[in-house]
Write an enzyme that holds these catalytic residues in place. Structure first.
Site, PDB file in Angstrom:
ATOM      1  N   SER A 135     -36.827  26.591 -31.821  1.00 39.96           N
ATOM      2  CA  SER A 135     -37.615  26.718 -30.258  1.00 39.96           C
ATOM      3  C   SER A 135     -36.839  27.629 -29.632  1.00 39.96           C
ATOM      4  O   SER A 135     -35.898  28.100 -29.673  1.00 39.96           O
ATOM      5  CB  SER A 135     -37.678  25.008 -29.922  1.00 39.96           C
ATOM      6  OG  SER A 135     -38.405  25.141 -28.764  1.00 39.96           O
ATOM      7  N   TYR A 148     -33.011  17.483 -26.820  1.00 40.66           N
ATOM      8  CA  TYR A 148     -33.963  18.288 -26.812  1.00 40.66           C
ATOM      9  C   TYR A 148     -33.383  19.947 -27.434  1.00 40.66           C
ATOM     10  O   TYR A 148     -33.626  20.699 -28.309  1.00 40.66           O
ATOM     11  CB  TYR A 148     -35.757  18.361 -26.798  1.00 40.66           C
ATOM     12  CG  TYR A 148     -36.277  19.321 -27.636  1.00 40.66           C
ATOM     13  CD1 TYR A 148     -36.914  18.334 -28.785  1.00 40.66           C
ATOM     14  CD2 TYR A 148     -37.168  20.559 -27.481  1.00 40.66           C
ATOM     15  CE1 TYR A 148     -38.251  19.628 -29.546  1.00 40.66           C
ATOM     16  CE2 TYR A 148     -37.901  21.313 -27.930  1.00 40.66           C
ATOM     17  CZ  TYR A 148     -38.279  20.742 -29.113  1.00 40.66           C
ATOM     18  OH  TYR A 148     -39.406  20.832 -30.232  1.00 40.66           O
TER      19      TYR A 148
HETATM   20  P1  NAD Z   1     -45.811  16.619 -34.165  1.00 36.78           P
HETATM   21  O1  NAD Z   1     -45.073  15.187 -33.376  1.00 36.78           O
HETATM   22  O2  NAD Z   1     -47.166  17.660 -34.408  1.00 36.78           O
HETATM   23  O3  NAD Z   1     -45.482  17.495 -36.016  1.00 36.78           O
HETATM   24  C1  NAD Z   1     -43.394  16.457 -35.691  1.00 36.78           C
HETATM   25  C2  NAD Z   1     -44.255  16.080 -37.043  1.00 36.78           C
HETATM   26  O4  NAD Z   1     -41.990  15.759 -37.692  1.00 36.78           O
HETATM   27  C3  NAD Z   1     -45.056  14.994 -37.392  1.00 36.78           C
HETATM   28  O5  NAD Z   1     -45.484  14.922 -38.753  1.00 36.78           O
HETATM   29  C4  NAD Z   1     -43.881  13.435 -36.949  1.00 36.78           C
HETATM   30  O6  NAD Z   1     -44.467  12.344 -38.300  1.00 36.78           O
HETATM   31  C5  NAD Z   1     -43.223  14.086 -38.485  1.00 36.78           C
HETATM   32  N1  NAD Z   1     -41.525  13.825 -38.065  1.00 36.78           N
HETATM   33  C6  NAD Z   1     -41.219  12.971 -36.603  1.00 36.78           C
HETATM   34  N2  NAD Z   1     -39.911  12.341 -37.279  1.00 36.78           N
HETATM   35  C7  NAD Z   1     -39.509  12.176 -38.112  1.00 36.78           C
HETATM   36  C8  NAD Z   1     -38.371  11.911 -38.757  1.00 36.78           C
HETATM   37  N3  NAD Z   1     -38.152  11.382 -38.764  1.00 36.78           N
HETATM   38  N4  NAD Z   1     -38.779  12.119 -40.800  1.00 36.78           N
HETATM   39  C9  NAD Z   1     -39.905  12.883 -41.679  1.00 36.78           C
HETATM   40  N5  NAD Z   1     -41.136  13.465 -40.303  1.00 36.78           N
HETATM   41  C10 NAD Z   1     -40.322  13.311 -38.979  1.00 36.78           C
HETATM   42  O7  NAD Z   1     -45.171  18.131 -33.427  1.00 36.78           O
HETATM   43  P2  NAD Z   1     -45.507  19.982 -34.368  1.00 36.78           P
HETATM   44  O8  NAD Z   1     -45.717  20.850 -32.823  1.00 36.78           O
HETATM   45  O9  NAD Z   1     -45.877  20.372 -35.266  1.00 36.78           O
HETATM   46  O10 NAD Z   1     -43.959  19.742 -34.706  1.00 36.78           O
HETATM   47  C11 NAD Z   1     -43.689  20.997 -35.726  1.00 36.78           C
HETATM   48  C12 NAD Z   1     -41.904  21.300 -35.431  1.00 36.78           C
HETATM   49  O11 NAD Z   1     -42.048  21.751 -34.332  1.00 36.78           O
HETATM   50  C13 NAD Z   1     -40.598  20.168 -33.865  1.00 36.78           C
HETATM   51  O12 NAD Z   1     -39.373  20.451 -34.975  1.00 36.78           O
HETATM   52  C14 NAD Z   1     -41.032  21.004 -32.467  1.00 36.78           C
HETATM   53  O13 NAD Z   1     -38.961  20.524 -32.282  1.00 36.78           O
HETATM   54  C15 NAD Z   1     -41.151  22.374 -33.664  1.00 36.78           C
HETATM   55  N6  NAD Z   1     -41.471  22.978 -31.873  1.00 36.78           N
HETATM   56  C16 NAD Z   1     -42.399  22.588 -31.556  1.00 36.78           C
HETATM   57  C17 NAD Z   1     -43.543  23.252 -30.777  1.00 36.78           C
HETATM   58  C18 NAD Z   1     -44.811  22.978 -29.869  1.00 36.78           C
HETATM   59  O14 NAD Z   1     -44.858  23.117 -28.634  1.00 36.78           O
HETATM   60  N7  NAD Z   1     -45.291  21.973 -30.440  1.00 36.78           N
HETATM   61  C19 NAD Z   1     -42.507  23.997 -29.280  1.00 36.78           C
HETATM   62  C20 NAD Z   1     -41.006  24.399 -30.358  1.00 36.78           C
HETATM   63  C21 NAD Z   1     -41.106  23.700 -31.311  1.00 36.78           C
END
Ligand code: NAD
Length: 256
Positions: A135, A148
């Site tokens: 991130s 986080y």
């Molecule tokens: P999201 O919440 O839509 O997707 C996260 C996915 O991870 C979901 O499908 C959820 O069911 C799955 N998940 C959660 N816990 C789990 C577990 N224990 N085992 C397996 N799957 C699990 O959000 P996103 O934005 O698509 O997140 C994807 C990645 O990107 C994450 O690692 C998040 O930290 C990172 N991220 C997101 C952002 C943002 O602004 N959206 C920014 C930086 C990093």
């Protein structure tokens, strides 16, 4: 010719959000994809739609990883790529964060990434790729998301060490570092059937117009294209690096 023809890639947290877009794009580029998540219904539906394999996987569990990798090898005979994408976010000031909440985020974001590499790398073909989802907050602080941010800093550390340790087998390990991306994580209205996610997206754009040089929130498809670059031969001489995708947010501040 697709950029991932003949390759087998496991993507965690792929039922929705960035992982979903990665699964769609990797399939379109010729990969055989394993969609792994705890959201079985959504993950299964996506896998059926794009012609992928769905595997139930809670990334924080060692047995879960062993079973998921076994299922992928049974279905496809090999594994060439891993995208550690699953993650969770909790908002709290550090001093107000219960230990249980801290450990819950560590278990998914940090332990999940560690177990993924530990389980998959020994089974992976030489020349494989690992993309870890860190991130923007892996590289800087952000108030109210201390747990986080700590886990995402750890993901970057794990990425660098794994890159050094796996380079002898030509396995490349890199990290994506997204800023604000319009998924359920930063736009919870996407999960509320009564809310209008487009309205929330416009509100997010309004917020990020002031914060981010490119003046908008990022899209999951844009992160998927970066993950594709790091999974394909286009990045053949790159390993151990964080790739920031944040519309310029980390570049600095504008004072006028
Ligand atoms: P999201 O919440 O839509 O997707 C996260 C996915 O991870 C979901 O499908 C959820 O069911 C799955 N998940 C959660 N816990 C789990 C577990 N224990 N085992 C397996 N799957 C699990 O959000 P996103 O934005 O698509 O997140 C994807 C990645 O990107 C994450 O690692 C998040 O930290 C990172 N991220 C997101 C952002 C943002 O602004 N959206 C920014 C930086 C990093």
């Amino acid at each position: 010719m697709g950029k991932l023809d003949g390759r087998v890639v496991l993507i965690t947290g792929a039922a929705r959000g960035q992982g979903e877009q990665e699964a769609r794009l990797f399939r379109a580029e010729g990969a055989r994809v394993a969609v792994a998540d705890v959201l079985d219904e959504q993950g299964q539906a996506l896998a059926e739609e794009i012609g992928a394999l769905y595997v139930h996987l809670d990334v924080g569990t060692e047995d879960g990883w062993r079973e998921a990798v076994g299922a992928v090898r049974q279905a496809y005979g090999r594994i060439d790529g891993l995208v550690n994408n699953a993650g969770i976010l909790r908002f709290n000031a550090l001093v107000d964060t219960p230990l249980e909440e801290f450990m819950q985020v560590v278990q998914v974001n940090q332990v999940g990434c560690f177990l993924g590499m530990k389980t998959v790398a020994p089974q992976m073909a030489d020349g494989g790729t690992i993309v870890n989802t860190a991130s923007y907050t892996a590289l800087t602080g952000m108030a109210a998301v201390g747990t986080y941010a700590a886990t995402k800093h750890a993901v970057l550390g794990l990425t660098r060490v794994a890159a050094l340790e796996l380079a002898g087998r030509r396995i490349r390990v890199n990290a994506v570092c997204p800023g604000a991306i319009d998924t359920a994580m930063s736009n919870p209205a996407r999960l509320d059937p009564d809310a209008d996610p487009e309205e929330m997206s416009r509100a997010l754009d309004e917020l990020y117009r002031k914060l981010v040089p490119l003046g908008r929130v990022g899209q999951p498809e844009e992160v998927a294209r970066l993950a594709l670059f790091l999974t394909s031969e286009d990045s053949s001489y790159i390993t151990g690096q964080p790739f920031v995708i944040d519309g310029g947010w980390l570049a600095g501040v504008s004072v006028i």
